[in-house]
Design a protein around this motif. Structure first.
Motif, PDB file in Angstrom:
ATOM      1  N   SER A   8       0.842  -1.196   0.000  1.00  0.00           N
ATOM      2  CA  SER A   8       0.000   0.000   0.000  1.00  0.00           C
ATOM      3  C   SER A   8       0.882   1.252   0.000  1.00  0.00           C
ATOM      4  O   SER A   8       2.098   1.175   0.200  1.00  0.00           O
ATOM      5  CB  SER A   8      -0.868   0.019   1.262  1.00  0.00           C
ATOM      6  OG  SER A   8      -0.044   0.166   2.409  1.00  0.00           O
ATOM      7  N   TYR A   9       0.214   2.388  -0.160  1.00  0.00           N
ATOM      8  CA  TYR A   9       0.929   3.667  -0.074  1.00  0.00           C
ATOM      9  C   TYR A   9       1.632   3.803   1.274  1.00  0.00           C
ATOM     10  O   TYR A   9       2.812   4.179   1.337  1.00  0.00           O
ATOM     11  CB  TYR A   9      -0.044   4.837  -0.292  1.00  0.00           C
ATOM     12  CG  TYR A   9       0.623   6.170  -0.070  1.00  0.00           C
ATOM     13  CD1 TYR A   9       1.306   6.787  -1.109  1.00  0.00           C
ATOM     14  CD2 TYR A   9       0.614   6.782   1.180  1.00  0.00           C
ATOM     15  CE1 TYR A   9       1.954   7.993  -0.918  1.00  0.00           C
ATOM     16  CE2 TYR A   9       1.266   7.996   1.384  1.00  0.00           C
ATOM     17  CZ  TYR A   9       1.935   8.596   0.333  1.00  0.00           C
ATOM     18  OH  TYR A   9       2.591   9.778   0.526  1.00  0.00           O
ATOM     19  N   ILE A 124      -3.057   8.321  -6.267  1.00  0.00           N
ATOM     20  CA  ILE A 124      -1.964   7.736  -7.047  1.00  0.00           C
ATOM     21  C   ILE A 124      -0.672   7.964  -6.263  1.00  0.00           C
ATOM     22  O   ILE A 124      -0.393   9.077  -5.833  1.00  0.00           O
ATOM     23  CB  ILE A 124      -1.864   8.378  -8.444  1.00  0.00           C
ATOM     24  CG1 ILE A 124      -3.165   8.175  -9.208  1.00  0.00           C
ATOM     25  CG2 ILE A 124      -0.673   7.819  -9.216  1.00  0.00           C
ATOM     26  CD1 ILE A 124      -3.295   9.064 -10.426  1.00  0.00           C
ATOM     27  N   CYS A 125       0.096   6.905  -6.087  1.00  0.00           N
ATOM     28  CA  CYS A 125       1.354   6.987  -5.336  1.00  0.00           C
ATOM     29  C   CYS A 125       2.479   7.358  -6.290  1.00  0.00           C
ATOM     30  O   CYS A 125       2.823   6.591  -7.185  1.00  0.00           O
ATOM     31  CB  CYS A 125       1.634   5.634  -4.678  1.00  0.00           C
ATOM     32  SG  CYS A 125       3.251   5.524  -3.910  1.00  0.00           S
ATOM     33  N   LYS A 126       3.043   8.560  -6.096  1.00  0.00           N
ATOM     34  CA  LYS A 126       4.220   8.959  -6.879  1.00  0.00           C
ATOM     35  C   LYS A 126       5.447   8.720  -6.011  1.00  0.00           C
ATOM     36  O   LYS A 126       5.607   9.357  -4.966  1.00  0.00           O
ATOM     37  CB  LYS A 126       4.150  10.432  -7.285  1.00  0.00           C
ATOM     38  CG  LYS A 126       5.375  10.876  -8.068  1.00  0.00           C
ATOM     39  CD  LYS A 126       5.343  12.357  -8.373  1.00  0.00           C
ATOM     40  CE  LYS A 126       6.610  12.787  -9.071  1.00  0.00           C
ATOM     41  NZ  LYS A 126       6.711  14.245  -9.154  1.00  0.00           N
ATOM     42  N   TYR A 151       2.363   4.567  -8.994  1.00  0.00           N
ATOM     43  CA  TYR A 151       1.753   3.304  -8.615  1.00  0.00           C
ATOM     44  C   TYR A 151       0.271   3.548  -8.351  1.00  0.00           C
ATOM     45  O   TYR A 151      -0.079   4.367  -7.507  1.00  0.00           O
ATOM     46  CB  TYR A 151       2.412   2.736  -7.354  1.00  0.00           C
ATOM     47  CG  TYR A 151       3.823   2.244  -7.569  1.00  0.00           C
ATOM     48  CD1 TYR A 151       4.046   0.943  -8.008  1.00  0.00           C
ATOM     49  CD2 TYR A 151       4.922   3.060  -7.352  1.00  0.00           C
ATOM     50  CE1 TYR A 151       5.342   0.484  -8.219  1.00  0.00           C
ATOM     51  CE2 TYR A 151       6.218   2.610  -7.546  1.00  0.00           C
ATOM     52  CZ  TYR A 151       6.409   1.318  -7.992  1.00  0.00           C
ATOM     53  OH  TYR A 151       7.694   0.850  -8.193  1.00  0.00           O
ATOM     54  N   TYR A 152      -0.571   2.856  -9.108  1.00  0.00           N
ATOM     55  CA  TYR A 152      -2.020   2.939  -8.936  1.00  0.00           C
ATOM     56  C   TYR A 152      -2.450   1.719  -8.116  1.00  0.00           C
ATOM     57  O   TYR A 152      -2.588   0.624  -8.652  1.00  0.00           O
ATOM     58  CB  TYR A 152      -2.738   2.931 -10.279  1.00  0.00           C
ATOM     59  CG  TYR A 152      -2.456   4.133 -11.147  1.00  0.00           C
ATOM     60  CD1 TYR A 152      -3.446   5.094 -11.337  1.00  0.00           C
ATOM     61  CD2 TYR A 152      -1.237   4.318 -11.775  1.00  0.00           C
ATOM     62  CE1 TYR A 152      -3.230   6.204 -12.134  1.00  0.00           C
ATOM     63  CE2 TYR A 152      -0.989   5.421 -12.569  1.00  0.00           C
ATOM     64  CZ  TYR A 152      -1.985   6.364 -12.746  1.00  0.00           C
ATOM     65  OH  TYR A 152      -1.751   7.467 -13.537  1.00  0.00           O
ATOM     66  N   PHE A 153      -2.627   1.926  -6.804  1.00  0.00           N
ATOM     67  CA  PHE A 153      -3.039   0.819  -5.933  1.00  0.00           C
ATOM     68  C   PHE A 153      -4.526   0.559  -6.091  1.00  0.00           C
ATOM     69  O   PHE A 153      -5.309   1.455  -6.390  1.00  0.00           O
ATOM     70  CB  PHE A 153      -2.715   1.150  -4.469  1.00  0.00           C
ATOM     71  CG  PHE A 153      -1.244   1.039  -4.135  1.00  0.00           C
ATOM     72  CD1 PHE A 153      -0.666  -0.191  -3.899  1.00  0.00           C
ATOM     73  CD2 PHE A 153      -0.448   2.171  -4.073  1.00  0.00           C
ATOM     74  CE1 PHE A 153       0.682  -0.300  -3.591  1.00  0.00           C
ATOM     75  CE2 PHE A 153       0.907   2.083  -3.774  1.00  0.00           C
ATOM     76  CZ  PHE A 153       1.470   0.842  -3.533  1.00  0.00           C
ATOM     77  N   ASN A 154      -4.934  -0.695  -5.846  1.00  0.00           N
ATOM     78  CA  ASN A 154      -6.358  -1.072  -5.845  1.00  0.00           C
ATOM     79  C   ASN A 154      -7.079  -0.402  -4.707  1.00  0.00           C
ATOM     80  O   ASN A 154      -6.533  -0.084  -3.699  1.00  0.00           O
ATOM     81  CB  ASN A 154      -6.517  -2.599  -5.719  1.00  0.00           C
ATOM     82  CG  ASN A 154      -6.105  -3.287  -6.992  1.00  0.00           C
ATOM     83  OD1 ASN A 154      -6.410  -2.825  -8.084  1.00  0.00           O
ATOM     84  ND2 ASN A 154      -5.381  -4.386  -6.851  1.00  0.00           N
TER      85      ASN A 154
END
Length: 154
Positions: A8-9, A124-126, A151-154
């Protein structure tokens, strides 16, 4: 070598400022250099003409293309980290990238990484990964910089 697992983030953010890992050593041989030259249409003699390089190059050998070294970053990055629960991953950019010294044919390289920065951009995780591609037995890296991924987490 055990991969860093990120779910996860918040998992990712907990590593801010820390080394994330180091890849295995990878040998850069003439066959790999020739295939890259064919793929990119860059057949400059310093990369592909072993006889001429032995005589005329200051390195007395052919050298890898700088962009070949850079292109191996995703392969080596995959050895370091496994990010789970993803919809998608996007290469976002490169910053402060510098080619420090050439990779002489048959040298071995590896990737060393650190989480430089991380941001949550509306879900969105940069992540900004400080990286060095080291050459075995050399003080200066082949190249270093900051790679950004989304990173595009669910």
């Amino acid at each position: 070598m055990e991969k860093l697992i990120i779910n996860s983030y918040d998992d990712f953010a907990s590593h801010l400022g820390q080394e994330l890992g180091t890849s295995e050593w990878l040998q850069i041989n003439q066959d790999r250099i020739n295939m890259f030259a064919d793929a990119t249409l860059d057949h400059q003699w310093i990369h592909v003409d072993t006889a001429k390089a032995k005589k005329e190059s200051p390195y007395k050998s052919t050298i890898a293309h700088g962009y070949l070294t850079l292109s191996l970053l995703p392969y080596m990055w995959d050895q370091i980290i496994e990010v789970r629960n993803l919809k998608m991953l996007v290469n976002y950019g490169m910053d402060k990238m510098r080619f420090e010294q050439p990779v002489i044919t048959d040298s071995r390289i590896r990737l060393v990484t650190k989480l430089y920065a991380i941001a949550n951009l509306r879900g969105i995780c940069k992540s900004e990964i400080e990286f060095k591609i080291e050459i075995e037995g050399q003080r200066k890296p082949a190249l270093q910089g900051i790679a950004s991924f989304l990173y595009y987490f669910n």
